[in-house]
Design a protein around this motif. Sequence first.
Motif, short mmCIF file in Angstrom:
data_model
loop_
_atom_site.label_atom_id
_atom_site.label_comp_id
_atom_site.label_asym_id
_atom_site.label_seq_id
_atom_site.Cartn_x
_atom_site.Cartn_y
_atom_site.Cartn_z
N CYS B 40 0.87 -1.21 -0.10
CA CYS B 40 0.03 -0.10 0.10
C CYS B 40 0.91 1.20 0.09
CB CYS B 40 -0.86 -0.01 1.29
SG CYS B 40 -2.38 -1.14 1.27
N THR B 183 -11.15 4.03 -3.78
CA THR B 183 -12.36 4.19 -3.27
C THR B 183 -12.41 5.74 -2.92
OG1 THR B 183 -11.19 3.86 -1.07
CG2 THR B 183 -12.39 2.18 -1.84
N VAL B 191 -17.77 2.57 0.16
CA VAL B 191 -16.24 2.07 0.36
C VAL B 191 -16.18 0.57 0.55
CG1 VAL B 191 -14.10 2.65 1.54
CG2 VAL B 191 -15.49 4.67 0.67
N LEU B 195 -13.54 -2.34 -0.81
CA LEU B 195 -12.58 -2.63 0.05
C LEU B 195 -12.61 -4.33 0.23
CD1 LEU B 195 -11.96 0.08 2.52
CD2 LEU B 195 -10.68 -0.35 0.33
N MET B 198 -11.56 -6.15 -2.92
CA MET B 198 -10.07 -5.88 -3.14
C MET B 198 -9.29 -7.02 -1.84
SD MET B 198 -9.62 -1.95 -3.32
CE MET B 198 -7.79 -1.81 -3.03
N LYS B 199 -9.89 -6.91 -0.86
CA LYS B 199 -9.24 -7.79 0.14
C LYS B 199 -9.46 -9.42 -0.22
CE LYS B 199 -9.74 -8.99 5.11
NZ LYS B 199 -10.95 -9.21 6.03
N VAL B 210 -1.26 -0.79 -4.03
CA VAL B 210 -2.63 -0.14 -3.83
C VAL B 210 -2.32 1.32 -3.32
CG1 VAL B 210 -4.69 -0.04 -2.56
CG2 VAL B 210 -3.76 -2.27 -3.38
N THR B 212 -3.73 4.40 -1.75
CA THR B 212 -5.12 4.51 -0.99
C THR B 212 -5.04 5.58 -0.10
OG1 THR B 212 -6.78 3.26 0.23
CG2 THR B 212 -4.67 2.62 0.57
N GLU B 214 -7.08 4.85 2.62
CA GLU B 214 -7.72 3.98 3.56
C GLU B 214 -6.49 3.27 4.72
OE1 GLU B 214 -10.94 3.66 4.03
OE2 GLU B 214 -11.64 5.24 2.28
N PHE B 217 -7.48 -0.49 5.83
CA PHE B 217 -7.47 -1.31 4.80
C PHE B 217 -5.59 -1.53 4.72
CE2 PHE B 217 -6.04 -2.51 0.29
CZ PHE B 217 -6.81 -3.68 0.16
#
Lengths: 304, 259
Positions: B40, B183, B191, B195, B198-199, B210, B212, B214, B217
Motif C-alpha cells: 500500500c 475508493t 467504500v 475494499l 480487494m481484500k 494499492v 489509498t 484507507e 485497509f
Amino acid sequence: MNLERVAAPVAGRLPEQGEVDRRSVAVKARRRPRYGQWLTAVLALAAFAALVRSQATNPNLDWAVTGQYLFHPMILDGIKITLLLSVLSMLISIVMAFVVALMTQSQNKVASLIGRAYVWFFRGVPMLVQVLLWFNMAVLFPRILGQDTNTLISGFTAGLCALSLAESGYMAEIIRGGILSVPPGQTDAAVSIGLTRPQALRRIVLPQTIRVIIPPTGNQFIGLLKASALVSVIGGSDLLTKTQLIYGQNFKILPLLAVATIWYLALVSIASVGQHFLERHFSASAGHRKAAGSRGRRTRKATS
Amino acid sequence: MSTLTEAPTMLRVEGVHKWMGHNHVLRGVDLEVRQGEIVCILGPSGSGKSTLLRCINHLDPVDGGVVEVESERIGYETRRGTLYEQSERDVARARRRIGMVFQHFNLFQHLTALENVTYGPVKVLRRPRAEAVAHGRELLASVGLGQKEDSYPSELSGGQQQRVAIARALAMRPQLMMFDEPTSALDPELVGEVLAVMKRVAEGGMTMVVVTHEIGFAREVADRVVFMDQGVVVEEGTASEVLDDPRHERTASFLRRVR
C-alpha cells in the motif's frame, strides 16, 4: 377547522398512507386574466391571415400553374438529383471528416497541421465559390487522367465535389468535438487492458462519440439539402435548376419558385422527422435507459 | 513474511524521475514488490503516488530510471546496448500483464458490465467468446454482481462500477494489479464493498500495489506500507512499523492529519 375538513374520511373510508384526494388540497384560485396574451394572439392571427390572403388571391402568383407543375416529370427529376446530391455528399463528407478529425487529433505534427489547414480552407471559402471553382477546374487542369476535364467534371460532379469537401470541413469539427467529449479516462482504461492507442481511439472512443455527433449531423444534412440549390448556378440539374429551366421558357417565375419552395420544405420536414428518430435510437442504444438497453441486446441476440 | 522475502521480484522501480512541465513530480523513486506481496502506498495528495502507478504501466512515460515487471522493462527495450522506445504494439503487449483500477472507474460507457469484462479477453487476448463470457460471469459473480451483467455503467452505483472495473482488470489474468485510489471517488457507504472485494483479491494470492487513503485497509491487508511525499519514498516497512511507529516526522504528521 380547515385541516379537519381536509383530512376527513370520504364516504367512511380512511385515505391510505400517502393517498390524498387531490381535489381536497387543490389551491382554489381564479386564473388572472391575461389580456396581453389575448391581444398578441389576435394580432398575430390577423397578420397571418392577411399574408395568406395576399398570396392566395395574388394574380401574379397563379396557384393553378403551381399545381400544374408540382408533379411535373422535370421537377420530380430535379428532386431526385437534389436528394442524390445531398445524400451522396453527406456520406462522402462524413468519411472524409473522420479522416480529417483523426488527423487533427494525431500525435504526428504534420498530419495534425494538414488536418487543421484542410478545415481552415474548406470551412473558410464560401460554398458558392467552391462550386464555381470545381466547375472551372478545366482552366487549371485541362486534362485529368488523360480525359478532357470538362467531360469528366459535369455540373453534377462539380457540385458533388464542392458540397462534399465544404461539408467535410464542418463535419470534421463536429467529429473532433465528439472525440474531445469522451473523457481521457476511457483511453487510459482501454490502453491498460492492452489496446494500442490507435485501437483505443477507434474501438472505444469513436463509438462513444456517435451519440454526441448525431444531432448536429442531422442539422448539417438539412443545411446541405438546402445548400444543394447552389449547384443551379452551374446547371447541376437539381430541383432549382429544373425550376429555372421551366420558368426560363414560360416566364411563370413566381409560381415555379413556389413549386421549389414547397418541395424544399417537404424534403426538410421529412429529414427532420428522420433526424428525430435517429436521435432517439442512438440516445437509447447508448445505454442510458434501461428498457432501451435491453431492447438493444435482444436485437443483437436475434441477429446472432 | 519470510516466504515473501524469498519470492521472486515482480516489480522493480529504480531511480524513477518524472517531470510534468516544470514540475518535478517523481524525484528518484525506488520500489521493489515481490510476487504475491500486497503493497500500500500512502502519502499526501500531490506526492506523486498516482503518477508512479501511471509510470509503471507506461500510461505516462518515465523521464529517467527503470521500471521492470518480471525483469522485463516496460516501455523501453535494449537492442545491441542501446535503449529504444518500444513500439505501441509492444507496450500494449506488456500492459496486458498489469491490471489497473482507476479512481473514476473508467468503465466503457457504451458496453454492458459483462461486455466491459469480456472485451479485453476477446479482442486483445483473442480468447473464444464462450470461454471469455463464462469467465466474465464467474468474475462478476465473485464481485457480487452476477445479477448486473446486462446493466450499463450509468445504471450502476459507484461502488458497483468499481467492482466491475476490478473484474475487468482481473479478466486479463494479470500478474500484477494496481489500484489508483479506488475508493476516493465513492460515497462513504460504498467504500466497504469495494475494499471487501480487494481484500478477497489479495487473499487469492495476487500481487497488488494499492494507492489509498484507507489506513484501516492498509493495516489489515498490506504486507508492506510505503509512505511517499514530494516525489520520493520517505519510508517503508510493515504496516505496524510505518503506521504505529513512523521514523520520519513527515510520515507522523501525515498520519495525524488523516486520522
